[in-house]
Design an enzyme around this catalytic site. Structure first.
Site, PDB file in Angstrom:
ATOM      1  N   THR A 211       0.843  -1.202   0.000  1.00 28.71           N
ATOM      2  CA  THR A 211       0.000   0.000   0.000  1.00 28.71           C
ATOM      3  C   THR A 211       0.872   1.244   0.000  1.00 28.71           C
ATOM      4  OG1 THR A 211      -1.914   1.056   1.063  1.00 28.71           O
ATOM      5  CG2 THR A 211      -0.328   0.034   2.534  1.00 28.71           C
ATOM      6  N   ASN A 212       0.308   2.405   0.311  1.00 30.50           N
ATOM      7  CA  ASN A 212       1.062   3.664   0.309  1.00 30.50           C
ATOM      8  C   ASN A 212       0.577   4.550   1.448  1.00 30.50           C
ATOM      9  OD1 ASN A 212      -1.184   5.421  -0.742  1.00 30.50           O
ATOM     10  ND2 ASN A 212      -1.054   3.900  -2.375  1.00 30.50           N
ATOM     11  N   ARG A 213       1.122   5.745   1.551  1.00 28.19           N
ATOM     12  CA  ARG A 213       0.865   6.586   2.729  1.00 28.19           C
ATOM     13  C   ARG A 213      -0.355   7.497   2.588  1.00 28.19           C
ATOM     14  NH1 ARG A 213       5.424   6.078   5.908  1.00 28.19           N
ATOM     15  NH2 ARG A 213       7.364   5.699   4.767  1.00 28.19           N
TER      16      ARG A 213
END
Ligand code: C5P
Length: 399
Positions: A211-213
């Site tokens: 995933t990402n931030r």
């Protein structure tokens, strides 16, 4: 951040329910948002909460009785009914619903409602048995039929200790509804807007994800800004810790492929797509069915395959498309290239390395990049204000 509540005149009617203590917070939040709040307490409300609390929070006189007129108001119910943009009754008891359904006017609140023609919003709070009773349900139906907006009640633990439907909706939910009602005739009324938000999650195995931030804050703020301008908003959200915005249709998805399907189906018949989601460019080619175990090897290789470009692939008769470009360098050049590659009408570019800008922050400094004119650099603004600035620029493109 200025919302549609700023400068509005709101009558807050409080009736005799234990949830009346929450009305103090409501009066405070509405006042902080720049609304002029005129509180009307029924006789039974005063058994739970007092005039001094509301007068102190709103800095305005509080009305309590038909024959105890505030000198500043003249005939209270007539003055209140004339100047209010909206009347909110929170909490509303079974008793006030019955009186409103019949048109009884034996106190300032009922007289104000009857004398006025502004939108009436009601947040009931009572015992589940009272709410479910045929008499109350018939009164709710009568009032709905006259165009009254109901918020809740919610199911959960009631003051009696029993569990059932009768809890007053929490203050943020009520405020979101009020904003939607006040904005219903805004410049996006009749428009269908799809917004994506959050960071997608690509399964590696049943436990781990790639995933990402992204926090989802930018997309959620755009969805609320569009709702407050009258749009019919669908928010397609990858996992986010944010509460679901009231009066917005929320679809939650996990992976990029799920987001693509949800965006495609929501865009059918829509006017505008704003892709604020951070979509994973790649996903594991073969997610494992079982949790991947540690082996003796020092490294583990996971093969990735490319995800489809969602915004590039979506088409619609009259669909205007906006993409975001989170960049760390060569912002305008990269955004220009994306305008073409993705076939979008506008790019919102932002430097995610800049202070107070980008993932997780409440503010953002963006540049609007157009196909046919010079880029427009915006100052650091609250994400909600960025949303409104974006909608201002998209508005002329609709039709
Ligand atoms: O190419 P890049 O990921 O920087 O583009 C960002 C924009 O494209 C965002 O609006 C994002 O939501 C959208 N996007 C997409 N599908 C992808 C990747 C990004 O729609 N697979």
């Amino acid at each position: 951040m200025r919302t549609i509540l700023n400068g509005k005149s709101i009558v807050l009617g409080v009736t005799g329910s234990i949830a009346a203590f929450k009305a103090a917070d409501l009066a405070s939040k509405l006042t902080q948002a720049g609304a002029a709040v005129d509180v009307v307490l029924t006789r039974s409300a005063q058994e739970f909460v007092g005039v001094a609390t509301f007068a102190g929070l709103t800095h305005r006189p509080v009305s309590t009785g038909l024959y105890e007129s505030n000198s500043e108001l003249g005939i209270d119910h007539v003055v209140l009914a004339r100047r209010a943009d909206l009347v909110l009754i929170a909490p509303a008891t079974a008793n006030i619903l019955a009186k409103l359904a019949l048109g009884v006017t034996d106190d300032v609140l009922t007289a104000t409602v009857l004398a006025g023609s502004q939108p009436l919003v009601i947040a009931p709070a009572m015992d589940a048995g009272m709410y479910g009773s045929p008499a109350t349900q018939a009164n709710v139906e009568t009032l709905r039929g006259r165009g009254v907006h109901f918020i809740g009640p919610e199911s959960g633990r009631l003051a009696s200790g029993l569990v059932g439907q009768g809890r007053m909706t929490e203050v943020p939910g009520i405020i979101g509804h009020l904003r939607a009602v006040l904005g219903r005739n805004g410049d996006l009324a009749g428009r269908r807007v799809v917004v994506s938000a959050g960071g997608t999650e690509e399964a590696i195995d049943p436990v781990r994800v790639l995933t990402n931030r992204s926090s989802g804050k930018m997309g959620y703020a755009i969805a609320e800004a569009a709702r407050d301008r009258g749009a019919d908003v669908t928010l397609i959200s990858a996992p986010s810790a944010l509460p679901s915005p009231p009066c917005v249709t929320l679809a939650t998805v996990g992976s990029a492929l799920e987001m693509r399907d949800a965006v495609q189906s929501a865009c059918a018949g829509s006017d505008l797509l704003i892709m604020a989601a951070a979509v994973s460019d790649y996903r594991p080619a073969n997610p494992a069915d079982q949790k991947i175990k540690k082996t003796g090897d020092d490294s583990l290789i996971i093969e990735l395959v490319q995800n489809p470009d969602i915004v590039a692939g979506v088409t619609g008769d009259r669909l205007v498309k906006v993409a975001f470009a989170a960049e760390t360098n060569n912002i305008i050049e990269n955004a220009d290239a994306k305008l073409l590659a993705k076939g979008v009408d506008l790019i919102v570019a932002n430097d995610i390395t800049a202070e107070h800008s980008g993932f997780g922050t409440d503010t953002n400094a963006v540049t609007f990049v157009y196909p046919d004119r010079e880029p427009e650099q915006m100052p650091l603004m609250d994400k909600f204000d960025v949303g409104n600035a974006l909608l201002d620029r998209v508005l002329p493109l609709l039709n």
